[in-house]
Design a protein around this motif. Sequence first.
Motif, PDB file in Angstrom:
ATOM      1  N   SER A  93     108.347 108.485  15.368  1.00 54.79           N
ATOM      2  CA  SER A  93     107.729 109.455  14.453  1.00 54.79           C
ATOM      3  C   SER A  93     108.747 110.309  13.708  1.00 54.79           C
ATOM      4  O   SER A  93     108.375 111.041  12.792  1.00 54.79           O
ATOM      5  N   CYS A 132     100.535 113.240  14.378  1.00 58.34           N
ATOM      6  CA  CYS A 132     100.311 112.010  13.624  1.00 58.34           C
ATOM      7  C   CYS A 132      98.867 111.556  13.841  1.00 58.34           C
ATOM      8  O   CYS A 132      98.223 111.956  14.808  1.00 58.34           O
ATOM      9  N   ASP A 133      98.392 110.710  12.974  1.00 64.09           N
ATOM     10  CA  ASP A 133      97.004 110.237  13.080  1.00 64.09           C
ATOM     11  C   ASP A 133      96.889 108.974  13.936  1.00 64.09           C
ATOM     12  O   ASP A 133      96.081 108.095  13.664  1.00 64.09           O
ATOM     13  N   THR A 134      97.670 108.912  15.018  1.00 66.33           N
ATOM     14  CA  THR A 134      97.608 107.767  15.921  1.00 66.33           C
ATOM     15  C   THR A 134      96.365 107.808  16.793  1.00 66.33           C
ATOM     16  O   THR A 134      95.972 106.788  17.348  1.00 66.33           O
ATOM     17  N   SER A 137      99.986 111.221   8.311  1.00 71.28           N
ATOM     18  CA  SER A 137      99.621 109.815   8.422  1.00 71.28           C
ATOM     19  C   SER A 137     100.805 108.941   8.827  1.00 71.28           C
ATOM     20  O   SER A 137     101.923 109.130   8.346  1.00 71.28           O
ATOM     21  N   VAL A 138     100.520 107.955   9.670  1.00 70.14           N
ATOM     22  CA  VAL A 138     101.520 106.957  10.043  1.00 70.14           C
ATOM     23  C   VAL A 138     101.426 105.716   9.156  1.00 70.14           C
ATOM     24  O   VAL A 138     102.214 104.779   9.304  1.00 70.14           O
ATOM     25  N   ALA A 139     100.470 105.690   8.238  1.00 67.60           N
ATOM     26  CA  ALA A 139     100.206 104.499   7.421  1.00 67.60           C
ATOM     27  C   ALA A 139     101.449 104.016   6.676  1.00 67.60           C
ATOM     28  O   ALA A 139     101.744 102.814   6.670  1.00 67.60           O
ATOM     29  N   GLY A 140     102.180 104.912   6.043  1.00 63.32           N
ATOM     30  CA  GLY A 140     103.373 104.518   5.290  1.00 63.32           C
ATOM     31  C   GLY A 140     104.443 103.911   6.180  1.00 63.32           C
ATOM     32  O   GLY A 140     105.068 102.896   5.825  1.00 63.32           O
ATOM     33  N   PHE A 156     103.939 102.443   9.141  1.00 63.23           N
ATOM     34  CA  PHE A 156     103.451 101.140   9.595  1.00 63.23           C
ATOM     35  C   PHE A 156     103.578 100.096   8.484  1.00 63.23           C
ATOM     36  O   PHE A 156     103.966  98.961   8.734  1.00 63.23           O
ATOM     37  N   ALA A 157     103.249 100.494   7.266  1.00 66.60           N
ATOM     38  CA  ALA A 157     103.331  99.561   6.136  1.00 66.60           C
ATOM     39  C   ALA A 157     104.768  99.070   5.932  1.00 66.60           C
ATOM     40  O   ALA A 157     105.004  97.874   5.725  1.00 66.60           O
ATOM     41  N   LYS A 158     105.737 100.001   5.991  1.00 69.09           N
ATOM     42  CA  LYS A 158     107.143  99.614   5.836  1.00 69.09           C
ATOM     43  C   LYS A 158     107.579  98.673   6.960  1.00 69.09           C
ATOM     44  O   LYS A 158     108.283  97.690   6.717  1.00 69.09           O
ATOM     45  N   ARG A 206     105.960  95.247   6.383  1.00 69.68           N
ATOM     46  CA  ARG A 206     106.610  94.560   5.263  1.00 69.68           C
ATOM     47  C   ARG A 206     107.983  94.037   5.682  1.00 69.68           C
ATOM     48  O   ARG A 206     108.335  92.887   5.407  1.00 69.68           O
TER      49      ARG A 206
END
Length: 174
Positions: A5, A128-130, A144-147, A149-151, A154
Amino acid sequence: DHLDSSAIFIPYIEKLNLENLTFAAPDVGSANRIREIASYFNAEMVICDKHRKRANEISSMVVIGDVTNRNVVLIDDICDTGGTLAKAAGLLIEKGATSIRALCTHPVLSGNAYRNIENSVLEELVVCDTLPLREHPEKIKVLSVAGLFAKAIRNAYENKSITSLFIHSQLRNK
């Protein structure tokens, strides 16, 4: 690899632009994590050493280090009942800290956690939004952890390393 995080918390802390910044480990087990973040910011660190007689019950706590006139950021991986963070924040204020905020990756927030956080001297608890929150009190801010996780997804998909997402990589590039 476990995602960290710090990739979410570091930009948040940078935006706060706090002077006299000190990082605090809410327990001895968090010392290495706090040392890395404090090193990234070229800031001081302290440790809140707690002793428990039973689970979820702190019998004593002491601060190792000086927080006089410091803006303190407590960082932990899990916030369950909020008791450790609330007690540490109160003790840090008693020891002369100017402000206290806490950042925690996983907001379990069981039992009296919401009340413990709201009634504490913490200016804010950033999580975090876990895990979903049952309540959304004013003192709790969700990142948000979305970014991240997305990285990571990818990079894994493109056969690239996800090491660049970790704080030790950011320290080398700073």
